[in-house]
Design an enzyme around this catalytic site. Sequence first.
Site, PDB file in Angstrom:
ATOM      1  CD  GLU A  35       6.935  -8.311  12.086  1.00 24.53           C
ATOM      2  OE1 GLU A  35       6.355  -7.382  12.725  1.00 24.53           O
ATOM      3  OE2 GLU A  35       7.659  -9.150  12.649  1.00 24.53           O
ATOM      4  CG  HIS A  37       4.608   0.209   9.190  1.00 23.14           C
ATOM      5  ND1 HIS A  37       4.745  -0.003  10.543  1.00 23.14           N
ATOM      6  CD2 HIS A  37       3.713   1.211   9.056  1.00 23.14           C
ATOM      7  CE1 HIS A  37       3.964   0.825  11.204  1.00 23.14           C
ATOM      8  NE2 HIS A  37       3.323   1.578  10.336  1.00 23.14           N
TER       9      HIS A  37
HETATM   10  P1  AMP Z   1       0.715   4.090  10.552  1.00 19.53           P
HETATM   11  O1  AMP Z   1       2.183   4.164  10.732  1.00 19.53           O
HETATM   12  O2  AMP Z   1      -0.006   3.383  11.647  1.00 19.53           O
HETATM   13  O3  AMP Z   1       0.110   5.426  10.185  1.00 19.53           O
HETATM   14  O4  AMP Z   1       0.480   3.168   9.279  1.00 19.53           O
HETATM   15  C1  AMP Z   1       1.079   3.441   8.060  1.00 19.53           C
HETATM   16  C2  AMP Z   1       0.502   2.531   6.996  1.00 19.53           C
HETATM   17  O5  AMP Z   1       0.726   1.181   7.360  1.00 19.53           O
HETATM   18  C3  AMP Z   1      -1.017   2.695   6.832  1.00 19.53           C
HETATM   19  O6  AMP Z   1      -1.358   2.631   5.465  1.00 19.53           O
HETATM   20  C4  AMP Z   1      -1.552   1.510   7.584  1.00 19.53           C
HETATM   21  O7  AMP Z   1      -2.819   1.076   7.138  1.00 19.53           O
HETATM   22  C5  AMP Z   1      -0.482   0.461   7.308  1.00 19.53           C
HETATM   23  N1  AMP Z   1      -0.536  -0.575   8.346  1.00 19.53           N
HETATM   24  C6  AMP Z   1      -0.425  -0.414   9.685  1.00 19.53           C
HETATM   25  N2  AMP Z   1      -0.570  -1.593  10.326  1.00 19.53           N
HETATM   26  C7  AMP Z   1      -0.771  -2.524   9.361  1.00 19.53           C
HETATM   27  C8  AMP Z   1      -0.990  -3.938   9.372  1.00 19.53           C
HETATM   28  N3  AMP Z   1      -1.045  -4.631  10.507  1.00 19.53           N
HETATM   29  N4  AMP Z   1      -1.152  -4.557   8.197  1.00 19.53           N
HETATM   30  C9  AMP Z   1      -1.115  -3.875   7.026  1.00 19.53           C
HETATM   31  N5  AMP Z   1      -0.912  -2.541   6.944  1.00 19.53           N
HETATM   32  C10 AMP Z   1      -0.743  -1.880   8.092  1.00 19.53           C
END
Ligand code: AMP
Length: 280
Positions: A35, A37
């Site tokens: 959620e 993402h």
């Molecule tokens: P990742 O797949 O972990 O590299 O994350 C991809 C993007 O999703 C990054 O910009 C993260 O900061 C964002 N993201 C990951 N988890 C969350 C969350 N719980 N709330 C908001 N954005 C998130």
Amino acid sequence: MKIINNIKEIRKQVKDWKNDGLSVALVPTMGYLHEGHESLIKKASEDNDRVIVSIFVNPMQFGINEDLSTYPRNIDRDSDICEKNGASLIFNPSVEEMYTDEFSTFVDLNNLTSGLCGKSRPTHFRGVCTVVSKLFNIVNPDKAYFGQKDAQQLSIIKQMVIDLNFDIEIVSCAIVREADGLAKSSRNTYLSKEERQAATIINKSLKKAKSLIKSGERDSKKIINFIKNEISKEPLAKIDYISTVDNKSIKSVRTIEDGSLIAVAVFIGNTRLIDNFIYE
Ligand code: AMP
């Protein structure tokens, strides 16, 4: 949902859209979407005509003893989630497509990368900045969406965009949490039932620290010690760092003020989780 693996093809698609006068957004991810993402994809779909979600588990941002090989992946599930939230296509390149054998150029920042996560993951942000620069050059979006959950990453990307003159607006999105406050993360899937319960200590401690600041306590040392004591009550938790910094410069602050970032990284068992809040 259309999935493109090839750089040439994605470039052509974006060119066609832009020729038609459409705005294009990029949401960079490593997949195994949740959620958090979804909130980025949704916001990007509301603000733009077309949304590209990149799904790429970037080897360059993992340290040697980190979880590159076990990082969760499920492109079919991700594809459904992207479709449901209004994405136009997924860019899912192979490692070979992104990094040729001769690859030898890196993007790194002098400041902002040495503290917090950069201290325990010294090559991490070089990998992030290099891959995000590549994605920006490949997709050439009008806007790119990043989560506040990775607060240091967000500040670094904003600085990188200024330094390298990327003509891209960086949009930050609030942290999405589980009902009990745990920040959503693809890495939460590593947690056993017992660890999942223990992980709630992270946000509970931050919440209490926020109340303490609101009630007038502004001394960083005291806030850090308070969070340390709270987290230490959980036997499965091992603190990596607790820091109070300016959210823009990522420099340590002695006194908490508007714009101070209170950020933590905590191991729950073998899983390293991060969380933060900005005092405003
Ligand atoms: P990742 O797949 O972990 O590299 O994350 C991809 C993007 O999703 C990054 O910009 C993260 O900061 C964002 N993201 C990951 N988890 C969350 C969350 N719980 N709330 C908001 N954005 C998130």
